[in-house]
Write an enzyme that holds these catalytic residues in place. Structure first.
Site, PDB file in Angstrom:
ATOM      1  NE  ARG A   1      -1.829 -49.296  28.152  1.00 12.83           N
ATOM      2  CZ  ARG A   1      -2.421 -50.416  28.582  1.00 12.83           C
ATOM      3  NH1 ARG A   1      -1.915 -51.594  28.256  1.00 12.83           N
ATOM      4  NH2 ARG A   1      -3.487 -50.371  29.326  1.00 12.83           N
TER       5      ARG A   1
ATOM      6  CE  LYS B   1      -6.660 -58.673  31.696  1.00 14.77           C
ATOM      7  NZ  LYS B   1      -6.301 -57.774  32.815  1.00 14.77           N
TER       8      LYS B   1
ATOM      9  NE  ARG C   1       1.150 -52.690  31.191  1.00 15.51           N
ATOM     10  CZ  ARG C   1       0.049 -53.420  31.367  1.00 15.51           C
ATOM     11  NH1 ARG C   1       0.128 -54.689  31.690  1.00 15.51           N
ATOM     12  NH2 ARG C   1      -1.118 -52.873  31.254  1.00 15.51           N
TER      13      ARG C   1
ATOM     14  NE  ARG D   1      -5.462 -49.442  33.162  1.00 19.47           N
ATOM     15  CZ  ARG D   1      -4.170 -49.682  32.959  1.00 19.47           C
ATOM     16  NH1 ARG D   1      -3.286 -48.704  33.116  1.00 19.47           N
ATOM     17  NH2 ARG D   1      -3.757 -50.870  32.610  1.00 19.47           N
TER      18      ARG D   1
ATOM     19  NE  ARG E   1     -11.183 -53.970  31.280  1.00 21.91           N
ATOM     20  CZ  ARG E   1     -10.012 -54.231  30.690  1.00 21.91           C
ATOM     21  NH1 ARG E   1      -9.916 -55.102  29.722  1.00 21.91           N
ATOM     22  NH2 ARG E   1      -8.940 -53.616  31.107  1.00 21.91           N
TER      23      ARG E   1
HETATM   24  P1  ADP Z   1      -5.534 -53.385  31.354  1.00 22.33           P
HETATM   25  O1  ADP Z   1      -6.151 -54.761  31.467  1.00 22.33           O
HETATM   26  O2  ADP Z   1      -4.087 -53.399  31.640  1.00 22.33           O
HETATM   27  O3  ADP Z   1      -6.314 -52.303  32.024  1.00 22.33           O
HETATM   28  P2  ADP Z   1      -6.291 -53.271  28.559  1.00 22.33           P
HETATM   29  O4  ADP Z   1      -5.278 -53.100  27.503  1.00 22.33           O
HETATM   30  O5  ADP Z   1      -6.982 -54.578  28.663  1.00 22.33           O
HETATM   31  O6  ADP Z   1      -5.547 -52.887  29.887  1.00 22.33           O
HETATM   32  O7  ADP Z   1      -7.416 -52.149  28.425  1.00 22.33           O
HETATM   33  C1  ADP Z   1      -7.116 -50.777  28.338  1.00 22.33           C
HETATM   34  C2  ADP Z   1      -8.401 -49.951  28.335  1.00 22.33           C
HETATM   35  O8  ADP Z   1      -9.200 -50.311  27.198  1.00 22.33           O
HETATM   36  C3  ADP Z   1      -9.309 -50.186  29.530  1.00 22.33           C
HETATM   37  O9  ADP Z   1      -8.959 -49.389  30.639  1.00 22.33           O
HETATM   38  C4  ADP Z   1     -10.682 -49.800  28.950  1.00 22.33           C
HETATM   39  O10 ADP Z   1     -10.840 -48.409  28.882  1.00 22.33           O
HETATM   40  C5  ADP Z   1     -10.594 -50.314  27.529  1.00 22.33           C
HETATM   41  N1  ADP Z   1     -11.105 -51.705  27.409  1.00 22.33           N
HETATM   42  C6  ADP Z   1     -10.387 -52.811  27.076  1.00 22.33           C
HETATM   43  N2  ADP Z   1     -11.174 -53.905  27.044  1.00 22.33           N
HETATM   44  C7  ADP Z   1     -12.418 -53.501  27.378  1.00 22.33           C
HETATM   45  C8  ADP Z   1     -13.680 -54.133  27.535  1.00 22.33           C
HETATM   46  N3  ADP Z   1     -13.814 -55.472  27.360  1.00 22.33           N
HETATM   47  N4  ADP Z   1     -14.747 -53.381  27.890  1.00 22.33           N
HETATM   48  C9  ADP Z   1     -14.644 -52.053  28.074  1.00 22.33           C
HETATM   49  N5  ADP Z   1     -13.491 -51.377  27.953  1.00 22.33           N
HETATM   50  C10 ADP Z   1     -12.379 -52.079  27.599  1.00 22.33           C
END
Ligand code: ADP
Length: 218
Positions: free
Chosen positions: A162, A13, A127, A173, A88
């Site tokens: 990370r 993404k 990553r 995740r 999400r």
């Molecule tokens: P990835 O898609 O690679 O898991 P992100 O950078 O999008 O990583 O998100 C990292 C973390 O941030 C998620 O595992 C979650 O804990 C939190 N997060 C991000 N976006 C949301 C969201 N829309 N709702 C709830 N938690 C979120």
């Protein structure tokens, strides 16, 4: 142009969003980047979010919705935006629908990025992310290495793995994705703006989105 990117962690993404941003000149809004910025800056919100993030769980909807409602109202979103990592959950999608209706704005494409789980696992463990909260450029030690090992090409800060990219957190995740986020595909799939594309390389995804939105507009 308003685009929502859906897909598992590691589906690409962020990379696709970056290319779309260059192509269409619109903002990428990544809730993950916003949250990591809050954590790095030591804000109250960041302190609450960090625990959930490091465990690979979702941050509570109420917090995310507060952030996003404000973010979508900002001036730089007028021309359009790419949502990366939001919505999400079904409840976030419903709330987004309401916010957009209030602003009389419509989504042009909801794009699901399809990637097999073994590819995702490999991508996430290899990553590396720029440690500078203002940059957060993403690299991959196999497919997109930095020119100088461990140093961000864009800003010269160190690149790091990370906290949520340990194997345990990654598994959590992916499980969270299956349980909470994958149902969004059903939520959007009958909508005429829904598109699902294989995401093994970012460029074909961007081409598919471009063609799709051109067709929608004609
Ligand atoms: P990835 O898609 O690679 O898991 P992100 O950078 O999008 O990583 O998100 C990292 C973390 O941030 C998620 O595992 C979650 O804990 C939190 N997060 C991000 N976006 C949301 C969201 N829309 N709702 C709830 N938690 C979120």
């Amino acid at each position: 142009m308003r685009i929502i990117l859906l897909g598992a962690p590691g589906a690409g993404k962020g990379t696709v969003a970056e290319l779309l941003m260059e192509k269409f000149g619109i903002k990428q809004i990544s809730t993950g980047d916003i949250l990591r910025g809050e954590v790095k800056n030591g804000t109250e919100l960041g302190a609450v979010a960090a625990g959930y993030m490091n465990r690979g769980e979702l941050v509570p909807d109420s917090l995310i919705l507060k952030i996003m409602e404000k973010r979508l109202m900002q001036d730089d979103c007028r021309k359009g935006f790419i949502l990366d990592g939001f919505p999400r959950t079904i409840s976030q999608a419903e709330s987004l629908d309401m916010t957009l209706a209030k602003l009389s704005r419509k989504i042009d494409a909801v794009v699901n990025l399809e990637v097999p789980e073994d590819v995702i696992l490999k991508r996430l463990t290899s990553r590396r992310t720029c440690a500078n909260p203002g940059c957060q450029a993403i690299y991959n030690i196999h497919s997109k290495p930095t020119k100088k090992e461990g140093i961000c090409d864009k800003c010269g800060s160190p690149t790091i793995q990370r906290d949520d990219e340990t194997e345990d957190a990654i598994r959590q995740r992916l499980a969270t994705y299956q349980e909470k986020t994958a149902p969004l595909i059903n939520y959007y799939k009958d909508n005429p703006v829904f598109l699902s594309v294989p995401s093994l390389r970012p460029e074909p995804v961007v081409d598919a989105i471009t063609k799709f939105t051109e067709k929608q507009a004609s």
